[in-house]
Enzyme design. Structure first.
Site, PDB file in Angstrom:
ATOM      1  N   HIS A 229       0.808  -1.218   0.000  1.00 13.04           N
ATOM      2  CA  HIS A 229       0.000   0.000   0.000  1.00 13.04           C
ATOM      3  C   HIS A 229       0.842   1.270   0.000  1.00 13.04           C
ATOM      4  CE1 HIS A 229      -3.225  -2.927   0.823  1.00 13.04           C
ATOM      5  NE2 HIS A 229      -3.821  -2.133  -0.052  1.00 13.04           N
TER       6      HIS A 229
ATOM      7  N   ARG B 235     -11.168   2.942  -2.089  1.00 10.73           N
ATOM      8  CA  ARG B 235     -10.703   2.201  -0.904  1.00 10.73           C
ATOM      9  C   ARG B 235     -11.186   2.975   0.322  1.00 10.73           C
ATOM     10  NH1 ARG B 235      -5.864   1.321  -4.333  1.00 10.73           N
ATOM     11  NH2 ARG B 235      -5.382  -0.910  -4.347  1.00 10.73           N
TER      12      ARG B 235
ATOM     13  N   ARG C  25     -15.747   0.228  -2.155  1.00  9.62           N
ATOM     14  CA  ARG C  25     -15.323  -1.078  -1.637  1.00  9.62           C
ATOM     15  C   ARG C  25     -15.479  -1.074  -0.124  1.00  9.62           C
ATOM     16  NH1 ARG C  25      -9.366  -3.387  -2.018  1.00  9.62           N
ATOM     17  NH2 ARG C  25      -8.957  -1.739  -0.514  1.00  9.62           N
TER      18      ARG C  25
ATOM     19  N   GLU D 277     -10.096 -11.826  -5.709  1.00  9.54           N
ATOM     20  CA  GLU D 277      -8.700 -11.705  -5.302  1.00  9.54           C
ATOM     21  C   GLU D 277      -8.249 -12.905  -4.480  1.00  9.54           C
ATOM     22  OE1 GLU D 277      -8.272  -8.064  -3.045  1.00  9.54           O
ATOM     23  OE2 GLU D 277     -10.127  -8.387  -1.951  1.00  9.54           O
TER      24      GLU D 277
ATOM     25  N   ASN E  38      -3.535  -7.482  -7.166  1.00 10.72           N
ATOM     26  CA  ASN E  38      -2.472  -7.382  -6.152  1.00 10.72           C
ATOM     27  C   ASN E  38      -2.557  -8.581  -5.205  1.00 10.72           C
ATOM     28  OD1 ASN E  38      -2.255  -4.889  -7.334  1.00 10.72           O
ATOM     29  ND2 ASN E  38      -3.268  -3.795  -5.676  1.00 10.72           N
ATOM     30  N   ASP E  39      -3.744  -8.764  -4.652  1.00 10.16           N
ATOM     31  CA  ASP E  39      -3.892  -9.897  -3.739  1.00 10.16           C
ATOM     32  C   ASP E  39      -3.938 -11.217  -4.485  1.00 10.16           C
ATOM     33  OD1 ASP E  39      -3.854  -8.990  -1.050  1.00 10.16           O
ATOM     34  OD2 ASP E  39      -5.696  -7.908  -1.456  1.00 10.16           O
TER      35      ASP E  39
ATOM     36  N   ARG F  98       2.778 -10.018  -0.416  1.00 12.44           N
ATOM     37  CA  ARG F  98       3.023  -8.802  -1.188  1.00 12.44           C
ATOM     38  C   ARG F  98       3.854  -7.774  -0.439  1.00 12.44           C
ATOM     39  NH1 ARG F  98      -3.130  -6.363  -1.653  1.00 12.44           N
ATOM     40  NH2 ARG F  98      -2.233  -4.333  -2.034  1.00 12.44           N
TER      41      ARG F  98
ATOM     42  N   CYS G 139      -8.990  -3.881 -10.915  1.00 15.95           N
ATOM     43  CA  CYS G 139      -8.635  -2.678 -10.152  1.00 15.95           C
ATOM     44  C   CYS G 139      -7.307  -2.844  -9.433  1.00 15.95           C
ATOM     45  CB  CYS G 139      -9.748  -2.310  -9.172  1.00 15.95           C
ATOM     46  SG  CYS G 139     -10.051  -3.583  -7.933  1.00 15.95           S
TER      47      CYS G 139
HETATM   48  C1  PEP Z   1      -6.019  -5.791  -5.026  1.00 12.12           C
HETATM   49  O1  PEP Z   1      -5.847  -6.640  -4.152  1.00 12.12           O
HETATM   50  O2  PEP Z   1      -5.639  -5.943  -6.204  1.00 12.12           O
HETATM   51  C2  PEP Z   1      -6.700  -4.526  -4.714  1.00 12.12           C
HETATM   52  C3  PEP Z   1      -7.038  -3.685  -5.661  1.00 12.12           C
HETATM   53  O3  PEP Z   1      -6.962  -4.235  -3.417  1.00 12.12           O
HETATM   54  P1  PEP Z   1      -5.867  -3.776  -2.343  1.00 12.12           P
HETATM   55  O4  PEP Z   1      -4.608  -3.449  -3.095  1.00 12.12           O
HETATM   56  O5  PEP Z   1      -6.426  -2.592  -1.642  1.00 12.12           O
HETATM   57  O6  PEP Z   1      -5.735  -4.964  -1.468  1.00 12.12           O
HETATM   58 MG    MG Z   2      -6.917  -6.561  -2.318  1.00 12.76          MG
END
Ligand code: PEP
Ligand code: MG
Length: 555
Positions: free
Chosen positions: A177, A284, A320, A416, A439-440, A450, A488
């Site tokens: 993040h 977010r 979200r 995710e 990402n997740d 991550r 996203c």
């Molecule tokens: C993701 O996991 O790709 C996502 C967009 O959410 P975050 O990065 O906030 O976990």
């Molecule tokens: Mg995520």
């Protein structure tokens, strides 16, 4: 001789500045103070900052801070807060609310200068509230590259943007993040730099190349020349991308894809739409829960969400639900320390232990929606299976029964968790959209945390396994009329990733607005059949690096 350390490129740009090493100082580190003492302490902090600016010859900025120091001890602000406290409000919340009321009245006057004063009041009351709960403020006193093992988003936001010119982290990855926030703020960043904190403590200057992923310790003349050149190249690429920012997101043969924005705060919505966003694809909402001593109530949340709806001018906004836990802990929820927080009680999994959290949030979203007369989209993070989806559908139905005047929301899920990919054919017919959180999804699919810098190379969403997972989700959505697929995760804002996603059949890309230009340029350079062929071929390759090379070198 300058020394260089290698890390992962996290946000573009090249800078040279003094290192400023951030050390963790969580809320509660300092002594918590009552309102009057906290206000005096805030006035002192601001006064010291003003004196420093004055010493540096920055008189006009110092005067702004002088005015802020006066606001901190303003009796009318205190009496408004004390009235709220007498009515049962938590003291730190009371000062924030009192400040919000003053700021809103300034803003209502429709004058730019007074609106800026409103922002100043908010800044002051946030500082007082932070001191009241025993938080310690990090402060920069010159142009700095902030160096840390990890940098909590709340700290990044509190640092003086005029002085924060770069971020270099020992931990983290491109999708942590801190990296996401640095890109959205346009601050060059490198993450995952082994041995950085110890090395930076011994030098007076750092060079940072956010594109190459390199940190230079005490750059010498040769290195400075190199950094200068890199800065110019980076700036001209940014200029070229900017030329595309306003054009539609479409392939060379005219296939349109929705260009949506990821935002983390209501204040970012307006800029996102001004940058050409057609929708907010991921809001977010965790911001509303962070940096506080208690959970935000329904009215406070509704006011924040309404701001985003107002900025949207009727365009879609995907709220979200709070994705708390993982690398985004919230003190007052008292989530027990977990050995594997990313595999722990995170996001909608908190519903059981905190039964008010999601219902309150959903009602707040619906209230904002009712006030704006605008339909919203509600998206649940970390949905793993049909039981999770049923929980979310039930919560939305319950809240809708209470906020009966709100337009019926669209309900969607983030895909995710790998189980949701495998179950996409069961989930898709029951939702109106699925947004793939690459990402997740990448971290879970490849079993690579991550936030663990040592695994940076394994966290690449271009990995053929991730591409195959996305293809499977797109197939499931195609078979379920009325279900759309967006992405996203950060992959959507990577020009190579975006080309593959369009080729895979994704109909919306949601990214930080700064990526719009580069993504539109890349997608617009190729026709849809070429992108489909590339995405199909990429799934047969064996590594993410190979996929990137193949896409970049395709003619
Ligand atoms: C993701 O996991 O790709 C996502 C967009 O959410 P975050 O990065 O906030 O976990
Ligand atoms: Mg995520």
């Amino acid at each position: 001789m300058s020394r260089e350390l290698r890390g992962t490129p996290a946000a573009p740009g090249v800078v040279v500045a003094a290192p400023w090493i951030y050390r963790v100082s969580p809320p509660g580190d300092a002594v918590a103070l009552p309102l009057a003492d906290a206000s005096d302490a805030a006035a002192d902090e601001i006064g010291a900052l003003a004196a420093r600016l004055r010493d540096g010859g920055r008189e006009s900025e110092a005067e702004i801070l002088d005015a802020q120091a006066m606001m901190a001890i303003d009796p009318s602000l205190h009496s408004a807060a004390n009235d709220l406290i007498a009515g049962g409000a938590d003291p730190d919340r009371a000062i924030l609310e009192a400040g919000e009321a003053v700021a809103a009245s300034f803003e209502a006057m429709g004058d730019e200068i007074l609106a800026a004063r409103g922002a100043d009041v908010r800044d002051v009351t946030t500082r007082i509230a932070r001191i009241m709960i025993g938080g310690v403020a990090p402060r920069l006193d010159r142009r700095s590259v902030v160096v840390a093992v990890d940098l909590p988003p709340s700290v990044t936001v509190e640092l003086d943007r005029a002085l924060l010119v770069g971020i270099a982290l020992e931990g983290g990855s491109r999708t942590s993040h801190a990296a996401i926030l640095s890109r959205s703020l346009g601050i060059p960043a490198v993450v995952g730099v082994d041995g950085l904190c110890a090395a930076a403590a011994t030098v007076s200057e750092l060079g940072l190349d956010g594109e190459a992923g390199t940190v230079y310790l005490e750059p010498d003349a040769g290195t400075s020349l190199h950094l200068d050149r890199a800065a110019r190249t980076s700036a001209s690429r940014a200029e070229l991308d900017a030329e595309f920012a306003a054009s539609p997101l479409a392939t060379a043969d005219g296939h349109r894809v929705t260009c949506a924005a990821n935002i983390g705060e209501p204040a970012e919505a307006e800029a996102a739409f001004a940058s050409g966003a057609e929708a907010i694809g991921l809001f977010r909402t965790e911001f509303a829960f962070a940096g506080r001593a208690t959970a935000p109530d329904e009215a406070l949340q509704a006011a924040a969400y309404a701001k985003v709806l107002r900025a949207s001018g009727g365009a879609e906004v995907v709220f979200r639900l709070a994705d708390i836990g993982g690398d985004k802990p919230i003190g007052y929820l008292r989530i027990d320390p977990e050995a594997n927080p990313f595999l722990g009680v995170r996001a909608i999994r908190l519903a059981e232990r905190h039964p008010d959290l999601l219902p309150t949030q959903i009602r707040a979203i619906l209230r904002a929606s009712a006030d704006a007369g605008q339909r919203t989209s509600i998206m649940a993070p970390m949905v793993a299976d049909e039981a999770d989806l049923e929980l979310v559908l039930r919560l939305v139905a319950d809240a809708s029964a209470i906020v009966a005047d709100a337009p019926v929301p669209r309900v969607g899920i983030m895909v995710e968790v790998p189980s949701a990919v495998l179950l996409a054919d069961r989930l898709a017919p029951r939702v109106e959209f699925m947004s793939i959180g690459t990402n997740d999804l990448t971290q879970y699919l490849l079993a690579a945390d991550r936030s663990n810098a040592a695994l940076a190379a394994r966290q690449d969403p271009l990995h053929p396994a991730v591409l195959r997972a996305i293809a499977r989700v797109v197939d499931a959505a195609r078979a379920a009329p009325g279900c759309e697929v967006a992405v996203c995760g950060e992959m959507a804002g990577d020009p190579v990733g975006a080309q593959l996603l369009v080729g895979l059949g994704v109909s919306e890309l949601s990214m930080e607005p700064r990526a719009f230009g580069a993504v539109k340029r890349a997608v617009g350079a190729r026709a849809l059949p070429d992108l489909i062929a590339l995405a199909t071929a990429a799934q047969q390759l064996s590594a993410a690096a190979e996929v990137r090379r193949t896409v970049e070198s395709a003619s």
